[in-house]
Write an enzyme that holds these catalytic residues in place. Sequence first.
Site, short mmCIF file in Angstrom:
data_model
loop_
_atom_site.label_atom_id
_atom_site.label_comp_id
_atom_site.label_asym_id
_atom_site.label_seq_id
_atom_site.Cartn_x
_atom_site.Cartn_y
_atom_site.Cartn_z
N HIS A 10 -43.18 -20.98 32.14
CA HIS A 10 -42.29 -21.47 33.20
C HIS A 10 -41.47 -20.34 33.82
O HIS A 10 -41.37 -20.22 35.04
CB HIS A 10 -41.38 -22.54 32.59
CG HIS A 10 -40.58 -23.33 33.57
ND1 HIS A 10 -39.40 -22.86 34.10
CD2 HIS A 10 -40.77 -24.57 34.10
CE1 HIS A 10 -38.89 -23.77 34.92
NE2 HIS A 10 -39.71 -24.82 34.94
N ASP A 70 -34.30 -18.61 32.64
CA ASP A 70 -35.44 -19.48 32.40
C ASP A 70 -35.99 -19.21 30.99
O ASP A 70 -35.21 -18.91 30.09
CB ASP A 70 -36.50 -19.20 33.50
CG ASP A 70 -37.34 -20.42 33.82
OD1 ASP A 70 -38.03 -20.87 32.91
OD2 ASP A 70 -37.31 -20.90 34.96
N SER A 126 -38.57 -27.19 39.78
CA SER A 126 -38.51 -25.84 39.21
C SER A 126 -39.25 -24.84 40.08
O SER A 126 -38.90 -23.66 40.11
CB SER A 126 -39.18 -25.81 37.82
OG SER A 126 -38.29 -26.17 36.83
#
Lengths: 82, 659
Positions: free
Chosen positions: B105, B32, B435
């Site tokens: 994220h 990520d 996600s």
Amino acid sequence: SQQTKKTFIVHMDMSKMAATYEDHFQWYDSSLKSVSESADMLYAYNNIIHGFSTRLTPEEAELLEKQPGILSVLPEMIYKLH
Amino acid sequence: TTHSPEFLGLGKSDAVPPASASISEVIVGVLDTGVWPEIKSFDDTGLGPIPSTWKGTCEVGKNFNSSSCNRKLIGAQYFSKGYEAAFGPIDETMESKSPRDDDGHGTHTATTAAGSAVSGASLFGYALGTARGMATQARVAAYKVCWLGGCFSSDILAAMEKAVADGVNVISMSIGGGISDYNRDTVAIGAFRAVAQGILVSCSAGNGGPSAGSLTNVAPWITTVGAGTLDRDFPAYVSLGNGKNYSGISLYSGKPLSDSLLPLVYAGNVSNSTSGNLCMPGTLVPSQVAGKIVICDRGLNSRVQKGMVVRDSGGLGMILANTELYGEELVADAHLLPASTVGQRTADAIKNYAFSDPKPTATIASGGTKLGVEPSPVLAAFSSRGPNLVTPEVLKPDLIAPGVNILAGWTGAVGPTGLTSDKRHVSFNIISGTSMSCPHVSGLAALIKAAHQDWSPAAIKSALMTTAYATYKNGENILDVATGQPSTPFDFGAGHVNPVAALDPGLVYDASVDDYINFFCALNYSASDIKQIANKDFTCDSSKKYSLGDLNYPSFSVSLQTASGKGGGAGVKSTVKYTRTLTNVGAPATYKLSMTSKTPSVKILVEPESLSFSKEYEKKTYTVTFTATSMPSGTNGFAHLEWSDGKHVVGSPIAFSWT
């Protein structure tokens, strides 16, 4: 020339490596140098695939794809977060 | 995350989690944007020594040193050569050339999968509770592959290589690209090699919903995860000058608006731009916006940016209006001004008032955090939908998991909106996407791996899928928030993950490398194509009949031909036969078949209708014969197949599509 270069992932067939090479890195390098004297490897891959990534012109990539022992020459893809 | 463990039934007294010692041996690799190691979610208190199987490293870089890792965050590395080759050297004033997460994220996904428990977690008081990953005691290894310019396949492949070599047990990838044949899809190739070495690979399905055929990461060896809601909401109430009140959603936390009503305008009417309704930067006329609440339509630019545009134009509040594309889906954002995101029906009512009243007024008030919202889960509008455009015979997504308004760990580098102008710092943020659902499943897979260390990735995936649920207690399918109608297996796959049941599935549909190779033969792949994916020399037997329907998959997708198709004709019936093998992973038992179908045009015959298992790991094969009447192209139908011994229910969705 540098501007026209793109990244490609070159997938090699290890079973086609000639016995004259001491190791697969030497074989990767030799294959790469056969189409481009100036290109460097970004990564050498050995667990997931056998191969490497490098910057090539489309012509060089096409030439490389025709070399013996090359399984595929895939253009770089850009993925996005979900 | 707060609340999703409870929503998933984890922590209940009747849940049987694996022993903590075995969970702490499981390593989840997250590819990520990197990781922010200082947050409490990476506290390693109570964790024993790093598993002896771990071979990875904690890579030193800008603002990241070896002490950034500990017994929770056991590895952190970055992969930027592909990115830098394309974009030039990383601008270290903009992003860290290290595993450090400048985006948020990656920290969110990593902590969702396997973050440590942190009590009193919230975003500005919203979603307050104990935040924990799904596999609280599993270890995390972060592989930073995503940068400001995107995630480059050469970097992703290098990270997957390293993750496999390092000894991770689960790979979590909340990223996606376009779709292509498996032998030209870097993630699919990397995932195959990982799965072949016993590593489960969980990927997000994509946020291309509600459009059909919008899935990514569809290879059958990948666990493809769509998104649903929790039973949690963050209401923001809109009161109009006509006395009507509506409920929307928001995570705004600043100074509230007064109770008095403010002038209300539609952005499209206070703009000189044809797309002014979207509140794009520079499109609103400040003199017509100042002191007012502005209605902005959702779409094109980010939801939080619209609020910033309104605020910077002098507006005091924003009503973010869902359009038809988003339906009633309410995604919460930490807006910079008082705001409420409203569903399409409410948006239409508010706009009607704004357009019909000569002096429309409104105000917005926060309603905090609301739990127990029903129905739940509902399918997120953004969650990508089938059919699978690469191989229609493989049903995707595989399942759904919580992915809407998920609170999890966040970076200290940017505020919760991600906007450069947002100077707030938070340890937790609430965001949405597939996600967010993907790492839920990654963490749950880690739990199953810990409980059943000898299970293959396919067996773990099967356990997650066959125990998933697709209906509410009233028997109706999980609703699709985009339409308000029941969704289908093309939307939710096998259904919503049910981890407690998945720990004890009774039977599993296992699959090996050889099964996938037979699948490639059914796809007419050449020996070279197969070698590219499987790294094996294999030539398909030209005398053997390979069938896509014989891949031992936990769901069924049956492609049928229309009357005008090959061999078709009005009233002509076509017959398709699928074979499956079940492996007993429970006590000896006899399983009986149960079949429900909403598709009368397809007759379904299962042979045998009873399977008796006398020992663990015994295998039994059954066949399903589908005899279908020709239907118009584009017709879809659905059915459900179940095996049950009275204790376990081993369910499989069946999707029919006529093309």
